[in-house]
Design a protein around this motif. Structure first.
Motif, short mmCIF file in Angstrom:
data_model
loop_
_atom_site.label_atom_id
_atom_site.label_comp_id
_atom_site.label_asym_id
_atom_site.label_seq_id
_atom_site.Cartn_x
_atom_site.Cartn_y
_atom_site.Cartn_z
N THR A 1 -8.27 -19.52 13.01
CA THR A 1 -8.60 -18.32 12.25
C THR A 1 -7.37 -17.77 11.54
O THR A 1 -7.44 -17.37 10.37
CB THR A 1 -9.20 -17.25 13.18
N GLU A 2 -6.22 -17.77 12.23
CA GLU A 2 -4.98 -17.28 11.62
C GLU A 2 -4.61 -18.12 10.39
O GLU A 2 -4.17 -17.58 9.39
CB GLU A 2 -3.84 -17.32 12.64
N VAL A 3 -4.79 -19.43 10.49
CA VAL A 3 -4.46 -20.30 9.37
C VAL A 3 -5.38 -20.00 8.19
O VAL A 3 -4.93 -19.86 7.05
CB VAL A 3 -4.54 -21.79 9.77
N VAL A 4 -6.66 -19.88 8.46
CA VAL A 4 -7.64 -19.62 7.40
C VAL A 4 -7.36 -18.27 6.74
O VAL A 4 -7.38 -18.14 5.51
CB VAL A 4 -9.07 -19.70 7.95
N GLU A 5 -7.05 -17.25 7.54
CA GLU A 5 -6.78 -15.93 7.00
C GLU A 5 -5.49 -15.92 6.18
O GLU A 5 -5.43 -15.30 5.11
CB GLU A 5 -6.70 -14.90 8.13
N ALA A 6 -4.46 -16.60 6.68
CA ALA A 6 -3.19 -16.66 5.95
C ALA A 6 -3.37 -17.40 4.63
O ALA A 6 -2.80 -17.01 3.60
CB ALA A 6 -2.12 -17.34 6.80
N ARG A 7 -4.19 -18.46 4.64
CA ARG A 7 -4.46 -19.20 3.41
C ARG A 7 -5.18 -18.30 2.41
O ARG A 7 -4.86 -18.27 1.22
CB ARG A 7 -5.31 -20.43 3.69
N ALA A 8 -6.17 -17.56 2.88
CA ALA A 8 -6.93 -16.67 1.99
C ALA A 8 -6.00 -15.64 1.35
O ALA A 8 -6.07 -15.39 0.15
CB ALA A 8 -8.05 -15.99 2.75
N LYS A 9 -5.12 -15.06 2.15
CA LYS A 9 -4.20 -14.06 1.63
C LYS A 9 -3.23 -14.67 0.62
O LYS A 9 -2.98 -14.11 -0.44
CB LYS A 9 -3.41 -13.42 2.78
N ALA A 10 -2.72 -15.86 0.94
CA ALA A 10 -1.75 -16.50 0.05
C ALA A 10 -2.38 -16.93 -1.26
O ALA A 10 -1.74 -16.85 -2.31
CB ALA A 10 -1.12 -17.71 0.76
N THR A 11 -3.63 -17.39 -1.23
CA THR A 11 -4.25 -17.85 -2.48
C THR A 11 -4.78 -16.71 -3.33
O THR A 11 -5.04 -16.92 -4.52
CB THR A 11 -5.40 -18.85 -2.19
N GLN A 12 -4.92 -15.53 -2.76
CA GLN A 12 -5.35 -14.38 -3.55
C GLN A 12 -4.22 -13.83 -4.41
O GLN A 12 -4.46 -13.18 -5.42
CB GLN A 12 -5.88 -13.27 -2.65
N MET A 13 -2.99 -14.09 -4.01
CA MET A 13 -1.84 -13.57 -4.73
C MET A 13 -1.45 -14.51 -5.86
O MET A 13 -1.32 -15.71 -5.66
CB MET A 13 -0.64 -13.41 -3.80
N THR A 14 -1.26 -13.95 -7.03
CA THR A 14 -0.73 -14.71 -8.15
C THR A 14 0.37 -13.89 -8.79
O THR A 14 0.41 -12.67 -8.65
CB THR A 14 -1.81 -15.03 -9.20
N ILE A 15 1.24 -14.59 -9.48
CA ILE A 15 2.36 -13.92 -10.14
C ILE A 15 2.27 -14.25 -11.62
O ILE A 15 2.12 -15.40 -11.99
CB ILE A 15 3.71 -14.40 -9.58
N ASP A 16 2.38 -13.22 -12.45
CA ASP A 16 2.46 -13.43 -13.90
C ASP A 16 3.94 -13.59 -14.24
O ASP A 16 4.70 -12.62 -14.16
CB ASP A 16 1.85 -12.23 -14.62
N PRO A 17 4.37 -14.80 -14.59
CA PRO A 17 5.80 -15.04 -14.83
C PRO A 17 6.39 -14.13 -15.90
O PRO A 17 7.56 -13.78 -15.82
CB PRO A 17 5.86 -16.50 -15.28
N SER A 18 5.59 -13.72 -16.87
CA SER A 18 6.14 -12.89 -17.94
C SER A 18 6.29 -11.43 -17.53
O SER A 18 6.94 -10.66 -18.21
CB SER A 18 5.24 -12.98 -19.17
N ASN A 19 5.70 -11.05 -16.41
CA ASN A 19 5.72 -9.66 -15.97
C ASN A 19 6.08 -9.54 -14.50
O ASN A 19 5.65 -8.60 -13.84
CB ASN A 19 4.34 -9.03 -16.19
N CYS A 20 6.81 -10.46 -13.95
CA CYS A 20 7.08 -10.52 -12.52
C CYS A 20 8.12 -9.49 -12.10
O CYS A 20 9.20 -9.42 -12.68
CB CYS A 20 7.55 -11.93 -12.16
N THR A 21 7.78 -8.69 -11.10
CA THR A 21 8.74 -7.72 -10.57
C THR A 21 9.32 -8.28 -9.26
O THR A 21 8.71 -9.15 -8.63
CB THR A 21 8.06 -6.37 -10.26
N PRO A 22 10.48 -7.80 -8.85
CA PRO A 22 11.04 -8.26 -7.58
C PRO A 22 10.09 -8.01 -6.41
O PRO A 22 10.01 -8.82 -5.49
CB PRO A 22 12.32 -7.42 -7.43
N GLU A 23 9.35 -6.92 -6.45
CA GLU A 23 8.42 -6.60 -5.37
C GLU A 23 7.28 -7.62 -5.32
O GLU A 23 6.84 -8.03 -4.23
CB GLU A 23 7.85 -5.18 -5.54
N GLN A 24 6.75 -8.00 -6.49
CA GLN A 24 5.68 -9.00 -6.54
C GLN A 24 6.17 -10.34 -6.01
O GLN A 24 5.45 -11.01 -5.27
CB GLN A 24 5.17 -9.18 -7.97
#
Length: 192
Positions: A69-92
């Motif tokens: 369950t931890e693996v599946v949840e961590a995967r879901a969280k990681a795949t939901q995040m995307t970064i826009d390279p043209s607008n990337c902030t240090p926090e993102q």
């Protein structure tokens, strides 16, 4: 008339140099954003392998539900995040790294669980997935290193005088690099 011609030639040379400097900064910025996209692609490859790995382990280790369950949840969280390279902030970038780090830790626990199941360790599908995952981790590391190099080159380009003047005028900003996860400072402990 000679003085006017000299001024026009000097202004034309400055304009040509400014255009060349701008285009050079655009090119090197594109290399850095492409390198970030490659990092994201490598992370996506890892995320794509996880469901198969989880299903393979699930067949052998039914009472390891918490780890799965931890693996599946961590995967879901990681795949939901995307970064826009043209607008990337240090926090993102930091949040993205943290999500990927949590996924890596969950995968480490899943691989550690597999040590308790000799039949699973001998399963061809599991061994193949584990090799693919190892290769993917190497790709992720290589992609991060290339990204950091591209960002270094870009930052040097836009911070060097006199291009820093044009960089400021045209809105070029320094980019942040991938940094080591704070948890990477100490070796993980695996207990059975």
């Amino acid at each position: 008339m000679k003085k006017g011609t000299i001024i026009i030639v000097v202004l034309a040379l400055i304009a040509v140099w400014a255009i060349s400097a701008y285009n050079g900064m655009v090119g090197i910025q594109e290399e850095a954003t492409n390198a970030l996209a490659n990092v994201q692609s490598a992370y996506q490859r890892r995320a794509d392998l996880i469901p198969n790995l989880v299903e393979t382990v699930k067949g052998y280790a039914t009472h390891e539900e918490k780890t799965l369950t931890e693996v599946v949840e961590a995967r879901a969280k990681a795949t939901q995040m995307t970064i826009d390279p043209s607008n990337c902030t240090p926090e993102q970038l930091q949040a993205y790294q943290e999500a990927q780090g949590q996924l890596g830790q969950a995968l480490g626990r899943l691989i550690a669980v597999s040590e308790n199941y000799p039949d699973l360790k001998a399963n061809e599908n599991f061994m193949d997935l584990q090799k693919q995952l190892e290769g993917t981790e190497n790709r992720i590391n290589e992609a991060r290193n290339k990204f950091n190099k591209a960002v270094t080159d870009y930052n040097k380009e836009i911070r060097s005088f006199p291009k820093n003047i044009f960089a400021g005028i045209f809105g070029f900003r320094t980019m942040d690099k991938f940094a080591a996860d704070a948890a990477a400072q100490s070796a993980p402990s695996v207990k059975f």
